[in-house]
Every structure is written in C-alpha cells, then in structure tokens.
Design an enzyme around this catalytic site. Sequence first.
Site, short mmCIF file in Angstrom:
data_model
loop_
_atom_site.label_atom_id
_atom_site.label_comp_id
_atom_site.label_asym_id
_atom_site.label_seq_id
_atom_site.Cartn_x
_atom_site.Cartn_y
_atom_site.Cartn_z
N LYS A 60 2.73 -5.04 6.67
CA LYS A 60 2.64 -3.46 7.10
C LYS A 60 2.10 -3.52 8.42
O LYS A 60 1.59 -4.55 9.25
CB LYS A 60 1.77 -2.83 6.07
CG LYS A 60 2.23 -2.92 4.54
CD LYS A 60 1.25 -2.47 3.63
CE LYS A 60 1.48 -2.48 2.28
NZ LYS A 60 0.52 -2.03 1.23
N TYR A 108 8.40 4.05 -1.52
CA TYR A 108 7.14 4.48 -2.27
C TYR A 108 7.87 5.76 -3.08
O TYR A 108 7.75 6.61 -2.77
CB TYR A 108 6.08 4.78 -1.49
CG TYR A 108 5.37 3.64 -0.64
CD1 TYR A 108 4.77 2.60 -1.47
CD2 TYR A 108 5.39 3.54 0.62
CE1 TYR A 108 4.38 1.52 -0.96
CE2 TYR A 108 4.82 2.36 1.36
CZ TYR A 108 4.43 1.45 0.43
OH TYR A 108 3.66 0.41 1.16
N ARG A 111 3.34 -12.62 -5.18
CA ARG A 111 2.10 -11.88 -5.30
C ARG A 111 1.08 -12.39 -5.55
O ARG A 111 0.00 -12.13 -5.09
CB ARG A 111 2.60 -11.24 -6.81
CG ARG A 111 3.60 -10.12 -6.86
CD ARG A 111 3.51 -8.76 -6.23
NE ARG A 111 2.41 -7.85 -7.05
CZ ARG A 111 2.31 -6.75 -6.77
NH1 ARG A 111 2.81 -6.09 -5.74
NH2 ARG A 111 1.52 -6.21 -7.75
N THR A 119 -4.64 -5.94 -4.93
CA THR A 119 -4.33 -4.76 -4.09
C THR A 119 -5.52 -4.27 -3.10
O THR A 119 -5.39 -4.16 -2.01
CB THR A 119 -4.10 -3.55 -5.02
OG1 THR A 119 -3.02 -3.91 -6.02
CG2 THR A 119 -3.57 -2.18 -4.37
N ASN A 156 -3.88 -3.33 3.41
CA ASN A 156 -4.12 -4.46 2.66
C ASN A 156 -3.10 -5.57 3.40
O ASN A 156 -2.39 -6.40 2.60
CB ASN A 156 -4.07 -4.49 1.16
CG ASN A 156 -2.90 -3.49 0.81
OD1 ASN A 156 -1.91 -3.44 1.25
ND2 ASN A 156 -2.87 -3.15 -0.69
N HIS A 199 2.99 -5.74 1.60
CA HIS A 199 3.48 -5.50 0.46
C HIS A 199 4.35 -6.27 -0.08
O HIS A 199 5.23 -7.17 0.61
CB HIS A 199 4.56 -4.11 0.57
CG HIS A 199 5.44 -4.02 -0.52
ND1 HIS A 199 5.03 -3.18 -1.65
CD2 HIS A 199 7.05 -4.15 -0.85
CE1 HIS A 199 6.01 -3.09 -2.40
NE2 HIS A 199 7.02 -3.81 -1.80
N GLU A 233 14.30 -2.62 -3.97
CA GLU A 233 13.80 -2.33 -2.40
C GLU A 233 14.38 -3.09 -1.32
O GLU A 233 14.50 -2.54 -0.23
CB GLU A 233 12.05 -2.99 -2.55
CG GLU A 233 11.30 -2.07 -3.24
CD GLU A 233 9.98 -2.73 -3.81
OE1 GLU A 233 8.89 -2.29 -4.23
OE2 GLU A 233 9.66 -3.97 -3.10
P1 GDP Z 1 0.36 -3.47 -4.42
O1 GDP Z 1 1.51 -3.62 -5.25
O2 GDP Z 1 -0.61 -4.22 -4.83
O3 GDP Z 1 0.54 -3.32 -2.95
O4 GDP Z 1 -0.25 -1.95 -4.92
P2 GDP Z 1 0.31 -0.73 -5.53
O5 GDP Z 1 1.78 -0.83 -5.72
O6 GDP Z 1 -0.32 -0.16 -6.77
O7 GDP Z 1 -0.08 0.43 -4.59
C1 GDP Z 1 0.79 0.73 -3.26
C2 GDP Z 1 -0.05 0.50 -1.87
O8 GDP Z 1 -0.78 1.72 -2.09
C3 GDP Z 1 -1.28 -0.43 -2.07
O9 GDP Z 1 -0.87 -1.67 -1.40
C4 GDP Z 1 -2.22 0.18 -1.15
O10 GDP Z 1 -2.10 0.15 0.06
C5 GDP Z 1 -2.26 1.76 -1.39
N1 GDP Z 1 -3.20 2.02 -2.72
C6 GDP Z 1 -2.88 1.88 -4.01
N2 GDP Z 1 -3.87 2.52 -4.77
C7 GDP Z 1 -4.69 3.13 -3.81
C8 GDP Z 1 -5.83 4.08 -4.00
O11 GDP Z 1 -6.22 4.31 -5.16
N3 GDP Z 1 -6.42 4.70 -2.86
C9 GDP Z 1 -5.75 4.43 -1.70
N4 GDP Z 1 -6.35 4.72 -0.54
N5 GDP Z 1 -4.89 3.45 -1.38
C10 GDP Z 1 -4.17 2.88 -2.59
MG MG Z 2 3.29 -2.14 -5.57
#
Ligand code: GDP
Ligand code: MG
Length: 190
Positions: free
Chosen positions: A10, A50, A114, A120, A151, A154, A165
């Site tokens: 990212k 997304y 992962r 996350t 973070n 992705h 994707e």
């Molecule tokens: P990942 O698969 O571990 O990347 O997590 P997800 O697919 O659940 O979420 C996608 C991305 O959204 C994450 O990598 C974070 O950058 C962001 N994100 C997810 N949940 C939150 C949240 O509750 N608050 C904020 N500010 N960012 C979030």
């Molecule tokens: Mg995800």
Amino acid sequence: MTEQTLIILKPDTVQRGLVGEIIQRIEKTTLKIVAMKMVYASKEQAGTHYADDKEWLISVGEKTLKSAEKKGIKLSRTALEQGQWVRQMLMEYITMSPSVVMVIEGHNAVAKIRMLCGGTSPQEASPGTIRGDYAIDSYMLADASDRPVQNLIHASGTVEEAKREIKIWFNENEIHTFKRVDEDLIYRKG
Ligand code: GDP
Ligand code: MG
C-alpha cells in the site's frame, strides 16, 4: 495445493521505502512472484477492489467492534456502518500515491502470505509479522484520525477472493509462467 494470491504494498509501504524489505520476506519463503508492477490506483480500481459487498463490509466492521469491546469501549456504529465508513476511507488511501501490486504463487500461498502479514491492526499483530514489525497503528488511532488502519500490505483472504482481485490489477499476459531453480528441491518427490 498450488494457489495464487494478490498482494498490494500500500502507499505507506512505498512512501516509507519498505518495498524491498517486504518483497525480501516474501521471496525468502520460496513462494514465487509471478507478476509485479507499480500502479497509481484509479478510483474505479479502488472501488472494485474494496467491493461494496455487504458480507465483507460487515466482516470489516465486526473486527473493529470486537477490538473495541476487548478494551471496554462501546462504539455507536453498527458493523455494517463501520464497514461502509472504512470502505470510503480505503478508497482514498489506496489512491493517494502509488502502490506495488504482485501475484504470488505456490503451495498454500494464500494462508502463508496472510500469516506473514499478521493481524489487520498492527498494534495487535504478532512480532515477526510484517504488520507487527514495521507498523504501530491501531483501530482506535486510525478511527480517531478519520483514516484507514495503515498496515502496509493487503493480501487476499481466500483463494476465491484472490481470483477476483487478481483480475482487477493484472491482465492475463502480465502473469508469468516460469520455474525457479529451487523448485526441484522445494517440491521434491522422495
Ligand atoms: P485485512 O484483510 O487484514 O487487510 O483486513 P480487512 O479486509 O478486514 O480490512 C481492509 C482494510 O481496511 C485493513 O487492512 C485496514 O487498512 C482497514 N480497516 C479495516 N477495519 C478498519 C477499522 O475498523 N477502522 C479503520 N480506520 N480502518 C480499518
Ligand atoms: Mg481483507
């Protein structure tokens, strides 16, 4: 099972000069990079990646609600509302400056990558993982700052997610078929 997974380094990874560090970790697992490029993501790509998908939005929101609950904080948003809010911010984040996208291939590539990424929220990600070692962000800090959790990386969550994707970021002719010299050893038959 040989699988492919999508990785996005990212904008925070590119801006912090961590691209090389992270690619090195991936390569060292012996998983194979079969596609890679730098992209300045368009709003359209970001919105497709997304996806406006209720199930995913709820799963995103639930992670935050659970994390808050553990800290004794009750959030006013529902999981779906939280997910929708995060999606808007993610689309801005991923389009703010260039990212590096990759397709990684190999045995159980999705789950392995992962694990390498860690949880996350970097605050809760284990040491030794990419998010645990190179970031300190948390849901609380990110939410209070009106931005997504930064973070660094992705990675697709499932083989199905990866298939969807990969198509967003790569044409078929950009994904290469070749053999690494160490594959005879890694996939050796006794
Ligand atoms: P990942 O698969 O571990 O990347 O997590 P997800 O697919 O659940 O979420 C996608 C991305 O959204 C994450 O990598 C974070 O950058 C962001 N994100 C997810 N949940 C939150 C949240 O509750 N608050 C904020 N500010 N960012 C979030
Ligand atoms: Mg995800």
